[in-house]
Design an enzyme around this catalytic site. Structure first.
Site, PDB file in Angstrom:
ATOM      1  N   VAL A  66       0.821  -1.212   0.000  1.00 61.60           N
ATOM      2  CA  VAL A  66       0.000   0.000   0.000  1.00 61.60           C
ATOM      3  C   VAL A  66       0.854   1.260   0.000  1.00 61.60           C
ATOM      4  O   VAL A  66       0.569   2.227  -0.726  1.00 61.60           O
ATOM      5  CB  VAL A  66      -0.966  -0.018   1.207  1.00 61.60           C
ATOM      6  CG1 VAL A  66      -1.638   1.336   1.384  1.00 61.60           C
ATOM      7  CG2 VAL A  66      -2.014  -1.116   1.019  1.00 61.60           C
ATOM      8  N   HIS A  67       1.923   1.299   0.792  1.00 65.23           N
ATOM      9  CA  HIS A  67       2.702   2.533   0.870  1.00 65.23           C
ATOM     10  C   HIS A  67       3.441   2.848  -0.424  1.00 65.23           C
ATOM     11  O   HIS A  67       3.933   3.959  -0.613  1.00 65.23           O
ATOM     12  CB  HIS A  67       3.649   2.525   2.071  1.00 65.23           C
ATOM     13  CG  HIS A  67       4.794   1.549   1.986  1.00 65.23           C
ATOM     14  ND1 HIS A  67       4.839   0.501   1.106  1.00 65.23           N
ATOM     15  CD2 HIS A  67       5.944   1.485   2.704  1.00 65.23           C
ATOM     16  CE1 HIS A  67       5.959  -0.170   1.267  1.00 65.23           C
ATOM     17  NE2 HIS A  67       6.644   0.408   2.227  1.00 65.23           N
ATOM     18  N   ASP A  68       3.507   1.888  -1.347  1.00 68.83           N
ATOM     19  CA  ASP A  68       4.161   2.115  -2.638  1.00 68.83           C
ATOM     20  C   ASP A  68       3.289   2.885  -3.631  1.00 68.83           C
ATOM     21  O   ASP A  68       3.773   3.234  -4.716  1.00 68.83           O
ATOM     22  CB  ASP A  68       4.519   0.781  -3.297  1.00 68.83           C
ATOM     23  CG  ASP A  68       5.780   0.169  -2.712  1.00 68.83           C
ATOM     24  OD1 ASP A  68       6.387   0.782  -1.822  1.00 68.83           O
ATOM     25  OD2 ASP A  68       6.146  -0.936  -3.145  1.00 68.83           O
ATOM     26  N   GLU A 119       2.811  -3.323   6.757  1.00 70.67           N
ATOM     27  CA  GLU A 119       3.895  -2.524   6.170  1.00 70.67           C
ATOM     28  C   GLU A 119       4.436  -1.576   7.233  1.00 70.67           C
ATOM     29  O   GLU A 119       3.805  -1.372   8.285  1.00 70.67           O
ATOM     30  CB  GLU A 119       3.391  -1.729   4.973  1.00 70.67           C
ATOM     31  CG  GLU A 119       2.330  -0.700   5.293  1.00 70.67           C
ATOM     32  CD  GLU A 119       1.818  -0.010   4.014  1.00 70.67           C
ATOM     33  OE1 GLU A 119       1.782  -0.692   2.974  1.00 70.67           O
ATOM     34  OE2 GLU A 119       1.496   1.181   4.066  1.00 70.67           O
TER      35      GLU A 119
END
Length: 397
Positions: free
Chosen positions: A301-303, A330
């Site tokens: 998700v953080h990507d 994450e």
């Protein structure tokens, strides 16, 4: 895309003037800032017995920020020389190490002493014998640790982008070395990426995945689930770790087509072909495979920017049965004791990469609820610096 609700814990902005207490607290803070900025005050604080330890500690912390790049390069040199693995066989002297490392004696001494200062190595002296160098408390965990070594070497790309940080921040995100490496980050059609465009980062993610796989599976055991779908699962390292623990578990990996082919090969080599399958596609446009009662998003998700994350969460919501579970794991912004990891590291890393941003638990919770999930449960785990774990269930519609 659904409109995101206000993030819990974020104060509402209004035009009301601050109250008396707020004005007093802000004034006190401004006064304290002026004192700390004053050279005369700093000289006094460094001499006064009660404030001297604080002054020295802050001076050391500021110097560490100034010298931080040198520290990282010392670690990189040790990793490139495989120095930790060499010293795991036993301490050695400069006379032994210099020719083995193909360094001049004085250059070798400078590197070893720098590593001692950083607690990567330890200098050991015996009476009547030359000093030898062994593993230090921060170097010992590096022995045989391919995951951390791969990340250390990978950071050469980040350092190249950060050579001129202002130029990087003033430019459109994703114009440098990291963006070229993570080819999907700026691609409008990531599912069309060729094999050679996904190979390097797939290898890196496979090497680094063991850092978090066991941590996640210890925190949220999967024994009561029947089928795990790992979205953005790379070469299948996470599902393979789950397979070792729970022989009954069926496994699926969803990633870009060329990555999925790599995953299928790895899973077959591990003898998991009868339990595991890899499916290629683009989660922003394609439906996720059906049949899983738990979907994992591990360091995915953080990507991605918000619109892609919402597309992913909606796709996961549609793919899960009513009793299903979404497992999101994450590194997260605002992690207690590791605040710099979120905004000072991932904030700049993802900017250079050209996609994504660090998010807090509250921000992720708001996005999950906007996509049709319950407010997530935050599961406490042993190493929150490496990853934190949220679980959420689909909300009936």
């Amino acid at each position: 895309m659904a409109t995101l609700p206000a993030v819990p814990g974020t104060p509402a902005l209004d035009d009301a003037p601050p109250g008396l207490w707020t004005r007093w607290a802000e004034g006190l803070q401004r006064w304290a800032d002026r004192q700390v900025a004053s050279p005369a005050f700093r000289r006094w604080a460094a001499r006064f017995p009660l404030t001297r330890p604080i002054a020295r500690r802050r001076a050391s912390q500021l110097f560490d920020l100034v010298a931080g790049f040198s520290y990282t390069q010392v670690l990189l040199a040790c990793v490139q020389l495989k120095l930790f693995d060499r010293l795991a066989q036993g301490p050695a002297s400069i006379e032994t190490l210099a020719p083995a490392l193909q360094l001049p004696p004085e250059g070798c001494r400078r590197l070893l002493d720098a590593a001692v200062a950083l607690r990567l190595l330890a200098r050991r002296q015996r009476r009547g014998h030359p000093a030898v160098y062994g593993l230090g408390p921060l170097g010992a965990p590096m022995v045989g640790n391919a995951a951390i070594a791969a990340m250390v070497e990978h950071h050469v790309l980040l350092y190249a982008d950060l050579a001129d940080p202002l130029a990087m921040l003033r430019a459109t995100p994703g114009q440098g070395e990291l963006a070229r490496y993570w080819a999907y980050a700026r691609s409008a059609q990531p599912h069309t990426l060729a094999r050679e465009q996904v190979a390097d980062y797939s290898v890196l993610m496979a090497a680094s995945q063991p850092l978090v796989a066991d941590e996640i599976l210890d925190t949220y055991p999967l024994q009561r689930h029947q089928c795990l779908l790992d979205v953005g699962g790379g070469e299948g390292v996470f599902v393979a770790a789950a397979a070792q623990r729970w022989p009954h578990l069926k496994l699926m990996v969803f990633d870009l087509p060329e990555v999925a082919r790599r995953a299928q090969g790895r899973l077959a080599a591990l003898g998991l072909s009868d339990r595991a399958t890899a499916v290629g596609g683009d989660f922003t446009t394609d439906a996720l495979p059906a049949g899983a009662d738990v979907i994992s998003l591990v360091r995915v998700v953080h990507d991605h920017d918000d619109h892609r994350v919402m597309a992913l969460l909606h796709a996961a919501r549609r793919a899960l049965p009513p009793h299903g579970v979404l497992l999101l794991a994450e590194p997260m912004a605002g992690t207690a004791g590791a605040q710099a990891m979120g905004d000072a590291y991932f904030g700049l890393y993802l900017w250079a990469m050209g996609s994504g941003r660090p998010r807090t638990i509250a921000q992720l919770g708001a996005m999950l609820q906007a996509a049709g999930f319950s407010a997530p449960r935050h599961l406490r785990n042993a190493m929150p610096l490496q990853t934190q774990v949220l679980v959420a269930r689909p909300v009936a519609r």
